[in-house]
Design a protein around this motif. Structure first.
Motif, PDB file in Angstrom:
ATOM      1  N   GLN A 295     -20.543  37.977  14.173  1.00  0.00           N
ATOM      2  CA  GLN A 295     -19.533  37.831  15.214  1.00  0.00           C
ATOM      3  C   GLN A 295     -20.103  37.006  16.369  1.00  0.00           C
TER       4      GLN A 295
ATOM      5  N   ARG B 243     -19.107  35.868  20.402  1.00  0.00           N
ATOM      6  CA  ARG B 243     -18.223  35.982  21.559  1.00  0.00           C
ATOM      7  C   ARG B 243     -18.567  34.863  22.539  1.00  0.00           C
TER       8      ARG B 243
ATOM      9  N   GLN C  97     -17.173  35.019  12.735  1.00  0.00           N
ATOM     10  CA  GLN C  97     -15.877  35.319  13.300  1.00  0.00           C
ATOM     11  C   GLN C  97     -15.999  35.083  14.803  1.00  0.00           C
TER      12      GLN C  97
ATOM     13  N   GLU D 235     -14.652  34.884  18.787  1.00  0.00           N
ATOM     14  CA  GLU D 235     -13.750  35.388  19.825  1.00  0.00           C
ATOM     15  C   GLU D 235     -14.001  34.580  21.095  1.00  0.00           C
TER      16      GLU D 235
END
Length: 262
Positions: free
Chosen positions: A214, A216, A60, A62
């Motif tokens: 995740q 970033r 995921q 970001e």
């Protein structure tokens, strides 16, 4: 259930790789017929392809910050081979990679057809590489490099090598620092880093066997290269990325060890 998840992810990745092979074949055919595909077009194709490749990876993502409105020399920390598609999906880019990647099965050929610049260890081709970087940036074609020269485990940052930034200074091209972090269950991801004696296939299978992690990506404030020495510019970029990753306390460098770099 685990085997089914891995099989499904591998099937999707295989399909994306087949698309990449078809695109690279068009580029190779054009070169063979002496109708080369321009680097600008290859960068746009590469971005489109990287977006599909990231969709096949268990992350995921970001993204924080704004994309630059002019061509720059991108510089970032390096954790894994997955850095390449994750950053390459953001904007049309070329990459600087170690020469060994050229000989990786399939991945090396795809990288070459996408317009990757390759660097040999030891810096014996430093002047030629500087000229290539200067020319590409002078043609308003963005390039991303990993100034650490290798990967880390994501918990620290190594010294940035200033010689790789000389091409930006030649043309007064700004730097675009970018920081990438991998997380899993609220902690630094121990699976995403591609370091040591790891091999690509084993790493991919471990990654696909886990739930989504995740990522970033932080696009930091551009850094002007005008009137700066390359060591000064490298340190400024290193400080900016270190601050984004770990805060602005004193820089701690990772111990030197053999690692994989894409």
């Amino acid at each position: 259930m685990l085997r089914l998840r891995v099989a499904a992810r591998l099937a999707r990745l295989l399909w994306v790789l087949l698309i990449g092979m078809a695109m690279a074949s068009v580029t190779a055919l054009g070169q063979h017929l002496r109708v080369p595909v321009s680097l600008a077009l290859r960068q746009r194709w590469s971005r489109w392809y990287m977006q599909r490749l990231v969709g096949a990876l268990p992350f995921q993502v970001e993204v924080l910050g704004e994309l630059p409105q002019r061509p720059m020399l991108w510089v970032g920390n390096h954790v894994s081979w997955t850095d390449i598609p994750l950053l390459g999906m953001l904007t049309p880019l070329s990459f600087l990679s170690k020469a060994e990647v050229r000989h990786w099965p399939l991945a090396g050929w795809l990288a070459e057809q996408a317009g990757t610049l390759f660097i040999r260890r030891g810096g014996s081709d430093a002047q030629g590489l500087r000229e290539q970087i200067s020319q590409q940036l002078g043609d308003a074609l963005p390039l991303l490099i990993f100034p650490e020269g290798t990967t880390t485990d994501g918990r620290s940052l190594r010294t940035f090598h200033g010689r790789l930034l000389a091409g930006a200074i030649d043309g007064a091209t700004p730097l675009q620092p970018v920081a990438i972090q991998y997380w899993r269950s609220g902690e630094v991801d121990p699976i995403a880093p591609f370091v040591g004696d790891d091999d690509l296939v084993s790493h991919l299978l471990r990654l696909f066997a886990q739930p989504r992690g995740q990522v970033r990506i932080q696009l930091l404030a551009p850094i002007s290269s005008v009137g700066k020495e390359r060591a000064q510019l490298a340190f400024q970029a290193q400080q900016a990325i270190h601050g984004a990753l770990f805060g602005h306390e004193q820089v701690e460098l990772a111990p030197r060890r053999q690692a994989r770099a894409a």
